[in-house]
Scaffold this motif. Sequence first.
Motif, mmCIF file in Angstrom:
data_model
loop_
_atom_site.group_PDB
_atom_site.id
_atom_site.type_symbol
_atom_site.label_atom_id
_atom_site.label_comp_id
_atom_site.label_asym_id
_atom_site.label_seq_id
_atom_site.Cartn_x
_atom_site.Cartn_y
_atom_site.Cartn_z
ATOM 1 N N UNK A 38 47.042 11.423 20.215
ATOM 2 C CA UNK A 38 47.774 12.233 21.174
ATOM 3 C C UNK A 38 46.991 13.441 21.664
ATOM 4 N N UNK A 39 46.521 14.309 20.756
ATOM 5 C CA UNK A 39 45.754 15.481 21.188
ATOM 6 C C UNK A 39 44.483 15.145 21.964
ATOM 7 N N UNK A 94 61.624 29.392 11.026
ATOM 8 C CA UNK A 94 61.990 28.041 11.456
ATOM 9 C C UNK A 94 60.954 27.552 12.463
ATOM 10 N N UNK A 95 60.406 26.358 12.197
ATOM 11 C CA UNK A 95 59.392 25.775 13.065
ATOM 12 C C UNK A 95 59.899 24.461 13.644
ATOM 13 N N UNK A 96 59.222 23.998 14.689
ATOM 14 C CA UNK A 96 59.544 22.708 15.295
ATOM 15 C C UNK A 96 58.255 22.116 15.843
ATOM 16 N N UNK A 97 58.270 20.807 16.059
ATOM 17 C CA UNK A 97 57.062 20.127 16.514
ATOM 18 C C UNK A 97 56.810 20.401 17.992
ATOM 19 N N UNK A 98 55.546 20.558 18.346
ATOM 20 C CA UNK A 98 55.127 20.755 19.738
ATOM 21 C C UNK A 98 53.961 19.815 20.006
ATOM 22 N N UNK A 99 54.084 18.996 21.055
ATOM 23 C CA UNK A 99 53.007 18.086 21.414
ATOM 24 C C UNK A 99 52.703 18.223 22.903
ATOM 25 N N UNK A 100 51.649 18.957 23.259
ATOM 26 C CA UNK A 100 51.278 19.047 24.682
ATOM 27 C C UNK A 100 50.853 17.678 25.213
ATOM 28 N N UNK A 101 51.257 17.385 26.438
ATOM 29 C CA UNK A 101 50.825 16.167 27.116
ATOM 30 C C UNK A 101 49.687 16.445 28.085
#
Length: 758
Positions: free
Chosen positions: A294-295, A568-575
């Motif tokens: 992905x990255x 509190x964290x959350x997933x981040x996926x740049x496109x």
Amino acid sequence: MLTDLRTPSSDVISSVVAPAGVTNDRVMLSTFEYLWSKGEKPRALHELSEYLKVKNVSELSLSSSTRRYSAHESTLFRVECLLKRADWMRELNEGEGAVKDTFPILMEARELAGERYSVWHAWAVANYDYLKKADSCKDVKDSKEPSQARMSLPLKPGMNPARMKNNRTAKLSSSSGSASLLNILSSQQADSVTQYITEAIRGFVKSIMLGEGQPVANVLQDILRLITLWFSYGTKKGVNQILEAELQRISPDNWLAVLPQLIARIHIKSTDINSMLRKLLIKLATAHPQALVGPISVAFNTNDSQQQKVAGDVLHEMRKSRSQLVEEATMVSRELMRVAITPHELWYDGLEQAAQLYIDNKDISSMLLVLTELHEAMNDNSSSSSSSIVENKPMEGFAEGIGKIGHITLRDISFRHCYSKPLNDAYQWLEQFKRTNRVVDLHQAWDIYHQLFKKIKIQINSLKKLELHHVSPALTNANDLSLIIPGTYKPGCTDITIKSFLNHIGVIASKQRPRRISFLGSNGERFEFLLKGHEDLRQDERVMQLFGLINACLNNDSATNNRGLEIVRYSVMPLSNNSGVIGWVQNCDTINQLIKQYREAKDIRLILELKLLQSKCFENYDNLPLMHKVELFHQVLYETTGRDLTKMLWLKSKTSDVWVERRANFTKSMAVMSMVGYILGLGDRHPSNLMLDRIGGKVVHIDFGDCFEITKNRSKYPEIIPFRLTRMLTNCMGPSGIQGSYRLTCQRVSIPVLMHML
């Protein structure tokens, strides 16, 4: 006598004995640590230093009436004392000399325990700190006149400081022969600095290899420091060969935590650094293809030729073994970008940008460039399926600049059917203006653009949901993929892959109109994400990584461990550089939603404070003198309670016990993020960027686009406050307000965070 009991004197220290009548060395070390904790730091360091001078390993007495200690344990105890002394020396004294004086101590620790993580970590950090201090001193010296400059030759690791006492400093005169002397000393200094660089690299590599079972924060910081040395000194003669040999010794698993930092540097022009980075990424792609695909696809989908080349090489290697995975990742990234920005939004935002350039900035050339790119997006003559992939070709979509509006999806076909003719007419006028340079031709084009803009705006405002098969048939038909759910990859665990994409996509009514999209995982669970266009999420990804490091630091500190202070964290996926997906934070409401819900139920105007302020102004509020603004502000505060959020916190709690627990969690989470936000320079903390957990009561922050105090430079309403702490927030903290749990948590958090961050 009372004084002696509170602060042990030398006589008391010497009288501490074990039952057998011998001095107990563990009690001695505890006594030194007690002195240090009570503020008598110079005395504690002096006592520890004298103790180490007179005590050898063979003379140590650690045994007690209940346990006998081996010679190996005695050796490790002396190593512990040596590391403690070196640490205290660096803390009490600043400058190159203080760090340099710790090298003989650390060398002795290395000789006694050459396979201990703590030893190699301390050795690497000492060399790293020396380099930082040497660089800062060099910057200061470079600003002085040459005749006043002094060249200091760093001490080689392991060398006795006394031998260099007379040769430590050389003063350079401004005579004609001083140039050759300067060159000689500069060469000697460069060679000496290179030694510190190589020792730091070897130390960090060794500590990373021995880091299994160590605190995550320590190992992660070792890797980050190693990366800093790599990209700062990787081109230096003698360092490149050391790096190439040492980096191969690190397990690929260790590099996963810093993958964003590695990919962010693939544009570096240095051949040596770029070659090593390419080899490392290919090694990672072989070991962890799911984590890298992905990255690296994001890096491939840019206009930077260097990034495209390196990313293309990595993808090419991945295709040799996991071709299906690469094809699926490329297709999913491209189609999600297509879903993130529809043709209507593409033209709406483009026309708005062009109008601003033309009307506000009077920049006709930039306006023509934007309009031309928009029209080029309509010139997509490809008839191939949207899921087809051409190797080594950047993905289509809206990644860099303007994407293509095709002929396949129903949304694209509908847009072409409605707007192709007027857009062609406008384009003809635009081309005529380019040839004739007559303003009347440009006005004819803008008349058409203006009519189209109004029609598109109506359609966008009515856009509440999307059907996936209308905007991306490729995702609709994608089933049982080998690609994992974003943000779920864990080495050594079973991969949760994408089974399918749900057809219904929600459109959130905000300025950027993000989508709420759902994936069905191979484990049967539903995973929800926020799909955002028009926004670069790479900074949010780095912030989440930083929060992970801070959480690890808080868990390592005894004052903050097990107190529920984790961010509190959350997933981040740049496109791409302007789109990406964010993990949906479940069971949360924005503070703005809670206030709106309360006021609607109580029949209170949502913008009550603003209306009160406007009713008290006889002229524009912005034009009033500062004292009048402050007076009006206090009047509005007096006439309103500001307890809306407090009431909602109470009403949303099932019992009083739950309410007390949620209020405590609210206060602690506010304190932690106040400190972290101040360090990060975080701005734009309006009520829609603050969320409240319905279950635990923690405050969850979202949208980290404005970091590093960028909001201080706003032309209108600059944010000069360190963090957001308004009346409505402090009212939720109970009767003590900020003077109770909030202040105590801030004091606990700030010290360990600053120690690990700076």
